[in-house]
Scaffold this motif. Structure first.
Motif, PDB file in Angstrom:
ATOM      1  N   GLY A 138      15.761 -14.632  -5.893  1.00  0.00           N
ATOM      2  CA  GLY A 138      16.032 -14.876  -6.807  1.00  0.00           C
ATOM      3  C   GLY A 138      15.422 -15.468  -7.849  1.00  0.00           C
ATOM      4  O   GLY A 138      15.737 -16.167  -9.014  1.00  0.00           O
ATOM      5  N   PHE A 139      14.018 -16.055  -7.716  1.00  0.00           N
ATOM      6  CA  PHE A 139      13.154 -16.722  -8.010  1.00  0.00           C
ATOM      7  C   PHE A 139      12.095 -15.737  -9.122  1.00  0.00           C
ATOM      8  O   PHE A 139      11.548 -14.317  -8.341  1.00  0.00           O
ATOM      9  N   PRO A 140      12.001 -14.912 -10.063  1.00  0.00           N
ATOM     10  CA  PRO A 140      11.589 -14.150 -10.990  1.00  0.00           C
ATOM     11  C   PRO A 140      10.162 -14.890 -10.313  1.00  0.00           C
ATOM     12  O   PRO A 140       9.051 -15.649 -10.122  1.00  0.00           O
ATOM     13  N   ILE A 141       9.246 -13.503  -9.897  1.00  0.00           N
ATOM     14  CA  ILE A 141       8.013 -13.507 -10.079  1.00  0.00           C
ATOM     15  C   ILE A 141       7.513 -12.096 -10.884  1.00  0.00           C
ATOM     16  O   ILE A 141       8.120 -11.518 -11.079  1.00  0.00           O
ATOM     17  N   THR A 142       6.025 -12.060 -10.279  1.00  0.00           N
ATOM     18  CA  THR A 142       5.366 -11.309 -11.105  1.00  0.00           C
ATOM     19  C   THR A 142       4.734 -10.866 -10.308  1.00  0.00           C
ATOM     20  O   THR A 142       3.371 -11.182 -10.065  1.00  0.00           O
ATOM     21  N   VAL A 143       4.791  -9.413 -10.694  1.00  0.00           N
ATOM     22  CA  VAL A 143       3.507  -8.540  -9.026  1.00  0.00           C
ATOM     23  C   VAL A 143       2.699  -7.539  -9.779  1.00  0.00           C
ATOM     24  O   VAL A 143       2.833  -6.836 -10.795  1.00  0.00           O
ATOM     25  N   ARG A 144       1.129  -7.489  -9.337  1.00  0.00           N
ATOM     26  CA  ARG A 144       0.389  -7.113 -10.142  1.00  0.00           C
ATOM     27  C   ARG A 144      -0.472  -6.388  -8.985  1.00  0.00           C
ATOM     28  O   ARG A 144      -0.646  -6.626  -8.240  1.00  0.00           O
ATOM     29  N   ALA A 145      -0.063  -4.549  -9.542  1.00  0.00           N
ATOM     30  CA  ALA A 145      -1.111  -3.548  -8.653  1.00  0.00           C
ATOM     31  C   ALA A 145      -1.755  -2.856  -8.895  1.00  0.00           C
ATOM     32  O   ALA A 145      -2.435  -2.933 -10.658  1.00  0.00           O
ATOM     33  N   THR A 146      -3.299  -2.532  -7.864  1.00  0.00           N
ATOM     34  CA  THR A 146      -4.647  -2.314  -9.249  1.00  0.00           C
ATOM     35  C   THR A 146      -4.929  -1.603  -7.895  1.00  0.00           C
ATOM     36  O   THR A 146      -4.765  -1.203  -6.685  1.00  0.00           O
ATOM     37  N   PRO A 147      -5.265  -0.605  -8.392  1.00  0.00           N
ATOM     38  CA  PRO A 147      -5.610   1.008  -7.961  1.00  0.00           C
ATOM     39  C   PRO A 147      -7.069   0.744  -6.694  1.00  0.00           C
ATOM     40  O   PRO A 147      -8.092  -0.097  -7.360  1.00  0.00           O
ATOM     41  N   THR A 148      -6.747   1.202  -6.051  1.00  0.00           N
ATOM     42  CA  THR A 148      -8.132   0.683  -4.601  1.00  0.00           C
ATOM     43  C   THR A 148      -8.793   2.078  -4.632  1.00  0.00           C
ATOM     44  O   THR A 148      -9.673   2.105  -3.999  1.00  0.00           O
ATOM     45  N   GLU A 149      -7.728   3.078  -4.099  1.00  0.00           N
ATOM     46  CA  GLU A 149      -7.990   3.995  -3.297  1.00  0.00           C
ATOM     47  C   GLU A 149      -7.127   5.959  -4.216  1.00  0.00           C
ATOM     48  O   GLU A 149      -6.493   5.451  -4.353  1.00  0.00           O
ATOM     49  N   TYR A 150      -8.338   6.912  -4.762  1.00  0.00           N
ATOM     50  CA  TYR A 150      -8.221   8.178  -5.164  1.00  0.00           C
ATOM     51  C   TYR A 150      -8.463   8.839  -4.145  1.00  0.00           C
ATOM     52  O   TYR A 150      -9.101   9.587  -3.869  1.00  0.00           O
ATOM     53  N   THR A 151      -7.115   9.451  -3.560  1.00  0.00           N
ATOM     54  CA  THR A 151      -7.389  11.073  -2.447  1.00  0.00           C
ATOM     55  C   THR A 151      -6.469  12.178  -3.835  1.00  0.00           C
ATOM     56  O   THR A 151      -5.729  12.444  -4.229  1.00  0.00           O
ATOM     57  N   TRP A 152      -7.610  13.212  -3.970  1.00  0.00           N
ATOM     58  CA  TRP A 152      -7.126  14.356  -4.956  1.00  0.00           C
ATOM     59  C   TRP A 152      -7.121  15.042  -3.469  1.00  0.00           C
ATOM     60  O   TRP A 152      -7.593  15.672  -2.310  1.00  0.00           O
ATOM     61  N   ASP A 153      -5.806  16.510  -3.823  1.00  0.00           N
ATOM     62  CA  ASP A 153      -5.778  17.317  -2.977  1.00  0.00           C
ATOM     63  C   ASP A 153      -5.580  18.432  -3.979  1.00  0.00           C
ATOM     64  O   ASP A 153      -4.727  18.393  -4.791  1.00  0.00           O
ATOM     65  N   TYR A 154      -6.643  19.644  -3.769  1.00  0.00           N
ATOM     66  CA  TYR A 154      -7.107  20.641  -4.792  1.00  0.00           C
ATOM     67  C   TYR A 154      -5.490  21.573  -4.499  1.00  0.00           C
ATOM     68  O   TYR A 154      -5.814  22.746  -5.307  1.00  0.00           O
ATOM     69  N   GLY A 155      -5.192  21.820  -3.593  1.00  0.00           N
ATOM     70  CA  GLY A 155      -4.324  23.106  -3.541  1.00  0.00           C
ATOM     71  C   GLY A 155      -4.590  23.616  -2.089  1.00  0.00           C
ATOM     72  O   GLY A 155      -3.590  24.976  -2.420  1.00  0.00           O
ATOM     73  N   ASP A 156      -5.482  24.156  -2.242  1.00  0.00           N
ATOM     74  CA  ASP A 156      -6.700  25.001  -1.245  1.00  0.00           C
ATOM     75  C   ASP A 156      -7.444  24.492  -0.497  1.00  0.00           C
ATOM     76  O   ASP A 156      -7.470  25.482   0.544  1.00  0.00           O
ATOM     77  N   GLY A 157      -6.965  23.439   0.472  1.00  0.00           N
ATOM     78  CA  GLY A 157      -6.956  22.981   2.234  1.00  0.00           C
ATOM     79  C   GLY A 157      -8.024  21.882   1.918  1.00  0.00           C
ATOM     80  O   GLY A 157      -8.548  21.086   2.318  1.00  0.00           O
ATOM     81  N   ALA A 158      -8.599  22.158   0.587  1.00  0.00           N
ATOM     82  CA  ALA A 158      -9.795  20.579  -0.024  1.00  0.00           C
ATOM     83  C   ALA A 158      -9.331  18.864  -0.327  1.00  0.00           C
ATOM     84  O   ALA A 158      -8.425  20.045  -1.693  1.00  0.00           O
ATOM     85  N   THR A 159      -9.789  17.986   0.620  1.00  0.00           N
ATOM     86  CA  THR A 159      -9.220  17.293  -0.467  1.00  0.00           C
ATOM     87  C   THR A 159     -10.035  16.202  -0.191  1.00  0.00           C
ATOM     88  O   THR A 159     -11.801  16.138   0.284  1.00  0.00           O
ATOM     89  N   ILE A 160     -10.496  15.065  -1.560  1.00  0.00           N
ATOM     90  CA  ILE A 160     -11.668  14.546  -1.446  1.00  0.00           C
ATOM     91  C   ILE A 160     -10.688  12.588  -1.289  1.00  0.00           C
ATOM     92  O   ILE A 160      -9.998  12.723  -2.113  1.00  0.00           O
ATOM     93  N   THR A 161     -11.473  12.075  -1.189  1.00  0.00           N
ATOM     94  CA  THR A 161     -11.032  10.237  -1.179  1.00  0.00           C
ATOM     95  C   THR A 161     -11.709   9.447  -1.236  1.00  0.00           C
ATOM     96  O   THR A 161     -13.364   9.285  -0.965  1.00  0.00           O
TER      97      THR A 161
END
Length: 254
Positions: A138-161
């Motif tokens: 019931g108490f109002p709060i603010t949540v701050r989200a920061t991106p820290t990691e990116y994982t790309w999936d190219y759809g052909d089996g290749a990925t990079i993080t």
């Protein structure tokens, strides 16, 4: 609340202990609870914390007795006065993951659904921090989200993080096909086909309770997924022709 529930349920131990929130008076240098109303002016009360827009919780006191028929003993202080927002439970990773985080904005270079084998595609993400209002008990709060990691999936089996959002492919200088300068995140497709590129972003979080100035860490992460329209990989072949593509647009290779 737990004590009141136990007492209502007839727990024998609960009727031997009582809790009450009261001011703390300072008579003759000895603290005592304001059991019968506000502290006398001559004694005065211990100052309460400034809790912003919320009323502070008074000092918590307890007294006990040996049997239900015995008189109550003296009050003893269990906890000092506090702000309600300071006694809230932590905002959990499960709470964090239920928030409507927006997927990361991305860009493909070139932004073309038709590409050639070997030349590759470059991907970038926009590392935007998000702030979302919500409540905690019931108490109002603010949540701050920061991106820290990116994982790309190219759809052909290749990925990079990577922790880096990537950079656009340079527009000046000569770069060999299939190679990417430092900071550029790319992938040369070796085979023909249609592929869907997705990005999974991992977010760390912290939250700020209204009336406070300290951001508190969230113990855990959340993720979002960005999905792109399919890209189709074609093969480029060399042909010996008599005319240019301007002369004959339907010629092989045009």
């Amino acid at each position: 609340m737990a004590h009141a529930a136990a007492k209502a349920a007839g727990d024998p131990a609960a009727v031997l202990t009582e809790y009450k929130r009261m001011e703390q008076c300072e008579g003759a240098g000895l603290p005592y609870p304001a059991e019968n109303g506000p502290c006398p002016p001559a004694d005065g009360a211990v100052p309460l914390p400034d809790c912003g827009e919320y009323p502070p919780l008074l000092h918590l006191w307890r007294h006990t007795r040996t049997t239900p028929n015995d008189p109550w003993g003296p009050w003893t202080k269990v906890a000092d006065a506090s702000c309600p927002q300071d006694v809230l439970p932590a905002f959990t990773a499960e709470d964090f993951r239920r928030l409507p985080l927006a997927p990361t904005t991305t860009q493909l270079h070139p932004n073309d659904p038709n590409l050639l084998t070997g030349l590759g595609i470059v991907v970038t993400a926009t590392p935007t921090t998000q702030e979302l209002p919500t409540t905690l008990l019931g108490f109002p709060i603010t949540v701050r989200a920061t991106p820290t990691e990116y994982t790309w999936d190219y759809g052909d089996g290749a990925t990079i993080t990577t922790a880096h959002p990537g950079e656009p492919f340079p527009t000046t200088g000569r770069v060999r096909a299939g190679t990417f300068p430092p900071g550029v995140i790319g992938h040369p497709y070796p085979r023909l086909g249609a592929y869907t590129i997705t990005l999974t972003t991992t977010w760390s979080g912290e939250y700020l309770i209204a009336g406070t100035t300290t951001w508190r860490p969230i113990n855990g992460t959340a993720t979002t997924t960005t999905t792109h329209p399919p890209v189709t990989i074609h093969e480029s072949r060399s042909h010996l022709v008599a005319d240019t593509c301007h002369d004959d647009p339907t010629a092989p290779g045009c």
